[in-house]
Design an enzyme around this catalytic site. Structure first.
Site, PDB file in Angstrom:
ATOM      1  N   LYS A  45       0.847  -1.207   0.000  1.00  0.00           N
ATOM      2  CA  LYS A  45       0.000   0.000   0.000  1.00  0.00           C
ATOM      3  C   LYS A  45       0.876   1.248   0.000  1.00  0.00           C
ATOM      4  O   LYS A  45       2.089   1.156   0.260  1.00  0.00           O
ATOM      5  CB  LYS A  45      -0.905  -0.022   1.235  1.00  0.00           C
ATOM      6  CG  LYS A  45      -0.133   0.023   2.550  1.00  0.00           C
ATOM      7  CD  LYS A  45      -1.010  -0.366   3.727  1.00  0.00           C
ATOM      8  CE  LYS A  45      -0.210  -0.283   5.024  1.00  0.00           C
ATOM      9  NZ  LYS A  45      -0.940  -0.897   6.156  1.00  0.00           N
ATOM     10  N   TYR A 266      18.009  28.603   9.548  1.00  0.00           N
ATOM     11  CA  TYR A 266      16.806  29.342   9.952  1.00  0.00           C
ATOM     12  C   TYR A 266      16.671  29.401  11.465  1.00  0.00           C
ATOM     13  O   TYR A 266      16.967  28.428  12.158  1.00  0.00           O
ATOM     14  CB  TYR A 266      15.552  28.683   9.370  1.00  0.00           C
ATOM     15  CG  TYR A 266      15.350  28.983   7.913  1.00  0.00           C
ATOM     16  CD1 TYR A 266      15.137  30.292   7.466  1.00  0.00           C
ATOM     17  CD2 TYR A 266      15.365  27.963   6.979  1.00  0.00           C
ATOM     18  CE1 TYR A 266      14.942  30.565   6.122  1.00  0.00           C
ATOM     19  CE2 TYR A 266      15.161  28.221   5.627  1.00  0.00           C
ATOM     20  CZ  TYR A 266      14.955  29.522   5.205  1.00  0.00           C
ATOM     21  OH  TYR A 266      14.765  29.784   3.882  1.00  0.00           O
TER      22      TYR A 266
HETATM   23  C1  LIG Z   1      -0.159  -1.985   6.689  1.00  0.00           C
HETATM   24  C2  LIG Z   1      -0.782  -3.262   7.107  1.00  0.00           C
HETATM   25  C3  LIG Z   1      -0.002  -4.405   7.327  1.00  0.00           C
HETATM   26  C4  LIG Z   1       1.515  -4.385   7.271  1.00  0.00           C
HETATM   27  O1  LIG Z   1       2.004  -3.847   8.467  1.00  0.00           O
HETATM   28  P1  LIG Z   1       3.590  -3.736   8.742  1.00  0.00           P
HETATM   29  O2  LIG Z   1       3.671  -3.204  10.115  1.00  0.00           O
HETATM   30  O3  LIG Z   1       4.098  -2.757   7.742  1.00  0.00           O
HETATM   31  O4  LIG Z   1       4.130  -5.079   8.563  1.00  0.00           O
HETATM   32  C5  LIG Z   1      -0.646  -5.582   7.605  1.00  0.00           C
HETATM   33  N1  LIG Z   1      -2.004  -5.635   7.704  1.00  0.00           N
HETATM   34  C6  LIG Z   1      -2.779  -4.557   7.519  1.00  0.00           C
HETATM   35  C7  LIG Z   1      -4.254  -4.686   7.644  1.00  0.00           C
HETATM   36  C8  LIG Z   1      -2.200  -3.338   7.238  1.00  0.00           C
HETATM   37  O5  LIG Z   1      -2.970  -2.267   7.055  1.00  0.00           O
END
Ligand SMILES: *Cc1c(COP(=O)(O)O)cnc(C)c1O
Length: 375
Positions: A45, A266
């Protein structure tokens, strides 16, 4: 000369993210070794945590059992790009239009609320769809509560459009802390339900894949570990057998010889304690380097650790070069990746490696390399 022509000739000084695709395959093997009896849903994702969804999908497609996406749009885009395997939309569908897209593109959906089941009950087409039922075991985000789950499951089983009985899914809130008792509470609730309803299940993210064999079930869902960052709070990726995928690099574009009492950047917030060289690096928050990285955040200049000093600007950061006496304008600087864990940088910026990776901006050039990391 066009921008592309010039860039192809290596003309521009642009920060680069080197992406080691052998490392991503290696990290998937690590997940499989940790959970040898489970199938793997590689979570890609948010543009594969900033690494490029299509690139990472191509690197892993021969070795995974499914890809996990958050949104329907991501899953449809991946299908459209020609990926034939199982794709799972972890947030399911929002409305009937997204449901149609899921059915049309053969995307598995994760169902977390009654309104989604209602749309399935009203679906009258001939096509079929694979469903997962999301159980809220304590996260209080998406899913049916344990006590509502059985009724939702029965309703879903009645839907003609669902190809088979749904698989069960839940998500840990604190898996990065292996000894947090909340993990036991969540898993016990989920396990009770799995025993009652039967079928396949999935609970483990990266942290649970590495630390909780009792949560592996038939499907694991590794995300961050694929990109080579430790999923454990204050964990060490190298000790966990993970290799960084992304190395973010730029160059020194100036070296200033500052005097005691001068200020840098800054807000004039950093005071020069003694006569010393301060380097200027061409990277900033406009590239996704975190503005909250505090003075003291490590960088690698010519492979040598040196601390950030002063505030992060949009296009530049400044670095204490007292420990890198041979440094010259043009020298390479690593912001994170090979030799400098992103998790460590994240701690100095009060964030997590996930956010650093996702935040790398469009103007950083992405370049694929094979193993060994930086050429
Ligand atoms: C993002 C996500 C994962 C992966 O999690 P990590 O901590 O990156 O391994 C697994 N399951 C769901 C439902 C997620 O949204």
């Amino acid at each position: 000369m066009t921008v592309t022509e010039a860039a192809d000739r290596g003309c521009f000084l642009t920060p680069e993210a080197l992406l080691d695709l052998d490392a991503v395959r290696h990290n998937l093997r690590r997940a499989r070794e940790a959970a040898p009896h489970s199938r793997a849903i590689a979570v890609i994702k948010s543009n594969a945590y900033g690494h490029g969804m299509l690139r990472i999908a191509a690197a892993l497609s021969a070795d995974v059992d499914a890809f996990g996406l958050a949104r329907m749009e991501e899953a449809v885009a991946l299908r459209e790009a020609g990926f034939e395997g199982r794709l799972i939309a972890l947030e399911g569908y929002f409305d009937s239009c997204e449901l149609d897209a899921a059915i049309d593109c053969r995307i598995d959906v994760v169902i977390s609320r009654s309104g989604q089941i209602h749309l399935l009950e009203r679906y009258s087409g001939a096509r079929r769809l694979d469903c997962w039922l999301k159980i809220d075991t304590g996260m209080n985000r998406l899913g049916f509560r344990i006590e509502e789950a059985e009724a939702a499951y029965r309703r879903l089983c009645q839907c003609r459009v669902a190809t088979r009985n749904p698989r069960l899914m839940s998500h840990f809130a604190c898996a990065d802390e292996a000894d947090n008792s909340f993990n036991d509470l969540q898993l016990t609730g989920f396990q009770t339900l799995v025993e009652r309803l039967g079928g396949e299940a999935s609970m483990a993210n990266s942290a649970a894949t590495l630390s909780r064999a009792d949560s592996h079930y038939q499907w694991i869902r590794p995300g961050i570990m694929l990109y080579g960052a430790s999923p454990m709070a204050r964990g060490c990726a190298a000790k966990e057998g993970l290799r960084p995928v992304m190395t973010l690099r730029s160059r020194l574009i100036a070296i200033n010889h500052c005097r005691a009492g001068d200020s840098v950047g800054y807000g004039a917030s950093w005071r020069v304690p003694e006569s010393m060289p301060v380097g200027v690096v061409a990277i900033g928050y406009g590239d996704g380097y975190p503005r909250h990285a505090a003075s003291g955040t490590p960088l690698l200049v010519n492979g040598i650790r040196a601390p950030l000093v002063g505030r992060v600007s949009m296009d530049m950061v400044t670095v204490d070069l007292r420990g890198v006496p041979g440094a010259r304008v043009g020298d390479p600087v690593t912001l994170w990746g090979e030799g400098l864990p992103a998790e460590e940088v994240a701690l100095h910026a009060e964030t997590i490696a996930y956010e650093l990776f996702c935040g790398v901006s469009q103007r950083v050039r992405m370049r694929e390399v094979s193993s060994g990391g930086a050429p």
